[in-house]
Design a protein around this motif. Structure first.
Motif, PDB file in Angstrom:
ATOM      1  N   GLU A  38     107.224 -25.655 -37.216  1.00 32.54           N
ATOM      2  CA  GLU A  38     108.054 -24.646 -37.883  1.00 32.54           C
ATOM      3  C   GLU A  38     107.417 -24.202 -39.197  1.00 32.54           C
ATOM      4  OE1 GLU A  38     111.876 -22.421 -38.178  1.00 32.54           O
ATOM      5  OE2 GLU A  38     110.857 -23.446 -36.540  1.00 32.54           O
ATOM      6  N   ASP A  39     106.859 -25.146 -39.952  1.00 30.97           N
ATOM      7  CA  ASP A  39     106.216 -24.790 -41.218  1.00 30.97           C
ATOM      8  C   ASP A  39     105.009 -23.887 -40.988  1.00 30.97           C
ATOM      9  OD1 ASP A  39     108.051 -26.196 -42.661  1.00 30.97           O
ATOM     10  OD2 ASP A  39     106.746 -27.895 -43.117  1.00 30.97           O
ATOM     11  N   LEU A  40     104.211 -24.202 -39.975  1.00 34.45           N
ATOM     12  CA  LEU A  40     103.055 -23.361 -39.675  1.00 34.45           C
ATOM     13  C   LEU A  40     103.493 -21.963 -39.254  1.00 34.45           C
ATOM     14  CD1 LEU A  40     100.710 -25.842 -37.766  1.00 34.45           C
ATOM     15  CD2 LEU A  40     100.317 -24.828 -40.016  1.00 34.45           C
ATOM     16  N   ALA A  41     104.568 -21.890 -38.458  1.00 37.64           N
ATOM     17  CA  ALA A  41     105.080 -20.580 -38.047  1.00 37.64           C
ATOM     18  C   ALA A  41     105.558 -19.790 -39.260  1.00 37.64           C
ATOM     19  CB  ALA A  41     106.219 -20.753 -37.043  1.00 37.64           C
ATOM     20  N   GLY A  42     106.170 -20.492 -40.224  1.00 38.58           N
ATOM     21  CA  GLY A  42     106.644 -19.825 -41.428  1.00 38.58           C
ATOM     22  C   GLY A  42     105.525 -19.309 -42.304  1.00 38.58           C
ATOM     23  N   HIS A  43     104.345 -19.925 -42.200  1.00 34.79           N
ATOM     24  CA  HIS A  43     103.203 -19.501 -43.008  1.00 34.79           C
ATOM     25  C   HIS A  43     102.283 -18.537 -42.261  1.00 34.79           C
ATOM     26  CE1 HIS A  43     104.339 -23.017 -45.476  1.00 34.79           C
ATOM     27  NE2 HIS A  43     103.761 -22.347 -46.446  1.00 34.79           N
ATOM     28  N   ALA A  44     102.632 -18.213 -41.022  1.00 27.24           N
ATOM     29  CA  ALA A  44     101.787 -17.300 -40.252  1.00 27.24           C
ATOM     30  C   ALA A  44     101.764 -15.933 -40.929  1.00 27.24           C
ATOM     31  CB  ALA A  44     102.309 -17.176 -38.824  1.00 27.24           C
ATOM     32  N   PRO A  45     100.594 -15.328 -41.098  1.00 28.49           N
ATOM     33  CA  PRO A  45     100.513 -14.034 -41.783  1.00 28.49           C
ATOM     34  C   PRO A  45     101.032 -12.899 -40.913  1.00 28.49           C
ATOM     35  CG  PRO A  45      98.367 -14.647 -40.935  1.00 28.49           C
ATOM     36  CD  PRO A  45      99.276 -15.823 -40.683  1.00 28.49           C
ATOM     37  N   GLY A  46     101.429 -11.832 -41.585  1.00 28.68           N
ATOM     38  CA  GLY A  46     101.843 -10.629 -40.872  1.00 28.68           C
ATOM     39  C   GLY A  46     103.233 -10.745 -40.287  1.00 28.68           C
ATOM     40  N   ARG A  47     103.625  -9.708 -39.586  1.00 22.97           N
ATOM     41  CA  ARG A  47     104.940  -9.635 -38.964  1.00 22.97           C
ATOM     42  C   ARG A  47     104.808  -9.754 -37.450  1.00 22.97           C
ATOM     43  NH1 ARG A  47     107.995  -4.642 -42.138  1.00 22.97           N
ATOM     44  NH2 ARG A  47     107.891  -5.553 -44.241  1.00 22.97           N
ATOM     45  N   PRO A  48     105.883 -10.206 -36.777  1.00 27.56           N
ATOM     46  CA  PRO A  48     105.828 -10.286 -35.319  1.00 27.56           C
ATOM     47  C   PRO A  48     105.607  -8.905 -34.703  1.00 27.56           C
ATOM     48  CG  PRO A  48     107.753 -11.434 -36.199  1.00 27.56           C
ATOM     49  CD  PRO A  48     107.158 -10.673 -37.327  1.00 27.56           C
ATOM     50  N   GLU A  49     104.988  -8.902 -33.538  1.00 24.87           N
ATOM     51  CA  GLU A  49     104.798  -7.639 -32.841  1.00 24.87           C
ATOM     52  C   GLU A  49     106.156  -7.063 -32.451  1.00 24.87           C
ATOM     53  OE1 GLU A  49     102.275  -8.123 -29.505  1.00 24.87           O
ATOM     54  OE2 GLU A  49     100.553  -8.830 -30.668  1.00 24.87           O
ATOM     55  N   PRO A  50     106.314  -5.731 -32.508  1.00 28.16           N
ATOM     56  CA  PRO A  50     107.598  -5.135 -32.141  1.00 28.16           C
ATOM     57  C   PRO A  50     107.936  -5.403 -30.681  1.00 28.16           C
ATOM     58  CG  PRO A  50     105.893  -3.449 -32.406  1.00 28.16           C
ATOM     59  CD  PRO A  50     105.317  -4.730 -32.921  1.00 28.16           C
ATOM     60  N   ALA A  51     109.229  -5.551 -30.413  1.00 27.76           N
ATOM     61  CA  ALA A  51     109.675  -5.827 -29.048  1.00 27.76           C
ATOM     62  C   ALA A  51     109.348  -4.649 -28.140  1.00 27.76           C
ATOM     63  CB  ALA A  51     111.174  -6.094 -29.041  1.00 27.76           C
ATOM     64  N   ARG A  52     108.964  -4.959 -26.906  1.00 22.93           N
ATOM     65  CA  ARG A  52     108.560  -3.914 -25.970  1.00 22.93           C
ATOM     66  C   ARG A  52     109.684  -3.509 -25.029  1.00 22.93           C
ATOM     67  NH1 ARG A  52     102.429  -5.910 -24.244  1.00 22.93           N
ATOM     68  NH2 ARG A  52     101.584  -5.974 -26.379  1.00 22.93           N
ATOM     69  N   SER A  53     110.848  -4.148 -25.140  1.00 19.92           N
ATOM     70  CA  SER A  53     111.978  -3.795 -24.293  1.00 19.92           C
ATOM     71  C   SER A  53     113.267  -4.124 -25.033  1.00 19.92           C
ATOM     72  CB  SER A  53     111.929  -4.565 -22.967  1.00 19.92           C
ATOM     73  OG  SER A  53     112.132  -5.949 -23.193  1.00 19.92           O
ATOM     74  N   LEU A  54     114.369  -3.543 -24.556  1.00 18.50           N
ATOM     75  CA  LEU A  54     115.670  -3.820 -25.165  1.00 18.50           C
ATOM     76  C   LEU A  54     116.025  -5.292 -25.012  1.00 18.50           C
ATOM     77  CD1 LEU A  54     118.249  -2.837 -26.519  1.00 18.50           C
ATOM     78  CD2 LEU A  54     119.134  -2.233 -24.249  1.00 18.50           C
ATOM     79  N   ARG A  55     115.689  -5.857 -23.863  1.00 20.72           N
ATOM     80  CA  ARG A  55     115.976  -7.273 -23.633  1.00 20.72           C
ATOM     81  C   ARG A  55     115.226  -8.155 -24.626  1.00 20.72           C
ATOM     82  NH1 ARG A  55     114.946 -10.480 -17.892  1.00 20.72           N
ATOM     83  NH2 ARG A  55     115.756 -12.518 -18.568  1.00 20.72           N
TER      84      ARG A  55
END
Length: 260
Positions: free
Chosen positions: A100-117
């Motif tokens: 979780e800590d590594l995920a919190g320090h990951a640079p940038g933003r998540p890729e935008p969702a490709r579907s409504l789901r």
């Protein structure tokens, strides 16, 4: 060893080099999309079969098996076999905190969702989810903020449970004595990878998440996501000194300045 060489300095260099190699091996384990995806999925605190993890990661069962074996040998996962099935889970809270800590320090933003789901699934995870055995997401951060704002936790010099907090837990039906004897910190911060602020972890964080699920205030959704139930929203809001509307996914409640 040559003349003038200090044995203690030589030992320190050797230890540093050894620790460096060990750290590099650990980093290599997570420096792979498939293995990282598997570890993130297992943050729900449950055991998954090898087949389920293969489907989640989008790889062949044989490929997943190789990755899982590496993670087990590296000490990040543990496995249990029941009949033909191979079940895997994170090796413990310390591994969950690392991921979780590594995920919190990951640079940038998540890729935008490709579907409504996918967008809905992402929003559900961001609102409330399990981080191994405790509550994370916006609701988890709000829980920590409110406990601080109400004086149930003291955030000066690190998190600590206050006498008022002991009384609050008693009313909630959470016994503290077993938590103090647990082989882990009673309360600690865990950096939230979506909010980029800490949520509540430790033995207390796990006990509160369990209590909310047991009371029917929260229910499990898809994967790691959690949902407030119709009765749980008002009950949790009252326990935190908020209005039920403050717990809505798009609400911005006044946390009372409880950030630490």
């Amino acid at each position: 060893m040559g003349a003038g060489t200090c044995p203690c300095q030589h030992g320190a260099v050797t230890t540093a080099a050894t620790d460096g190699r060990a750290l590099a091996r650990l980093a290599t384990l997570l420096a792979d999309d498939t293995r990282a995806t598997i570890c993130l999925a297992l943050l729900d605190g449950r055991a998954w079969t090898a087949g389920e993890l293969a489907r989640l990661a989008g790889v062949a069962p044989s490929t997943a098996s190789d990755h899982l074996t590496r993670l087990v040998r590296g000490g990040l996962l543990v496995e249990e076999r029941q009949g033909r099935h191979r079940y895997l889970r994170l090796a413990g809270p310390s591994v969950a905190q690392l991921v979780e800590d590594l995920a919190g320090h990951a640079p940038g933003r998540p890729e935008p969702a490709r579907s409504l789901r996918a967008a809905r699934a992402g929003a559900a995870l961001a609102y409330a989810r399990t981080c191994y055995d405790h509550l994370a997401g916006r609701l988890g951060v709000l829980l920590r903020d409110r406990l601080l704002a109400q004086g149930l936790l003291d955030g000066v010099g690190g998190l600590a449970l206050t006498p008022a907090g002991l009384g609050w837990l008693d009313q909630l039906g959470v016994p503290v004595a077993p938590l103090r004897s647990a082989r882990r910190p009673l309360v600690r911060d865990c950096l939230d990878w979506t909010e980029r602020r800490p949520h509540l972890a430790g033995a207390l964080g796990a006990a509160l998440c369990d209590r909310f699920l047991e009371a029917g205030w929260l229910t499990r959704g898809t994967g790691r996501s959690l949902r407030l139930t119709p009765t749980g929203g008002p009950a949790l809001a009252a326990a935190l000194g908020l209005a039920p509307a403050d717990l809505a996914p798009d609400a911005t409640p006044d946390t009372g300045g409880g950030r630490a």
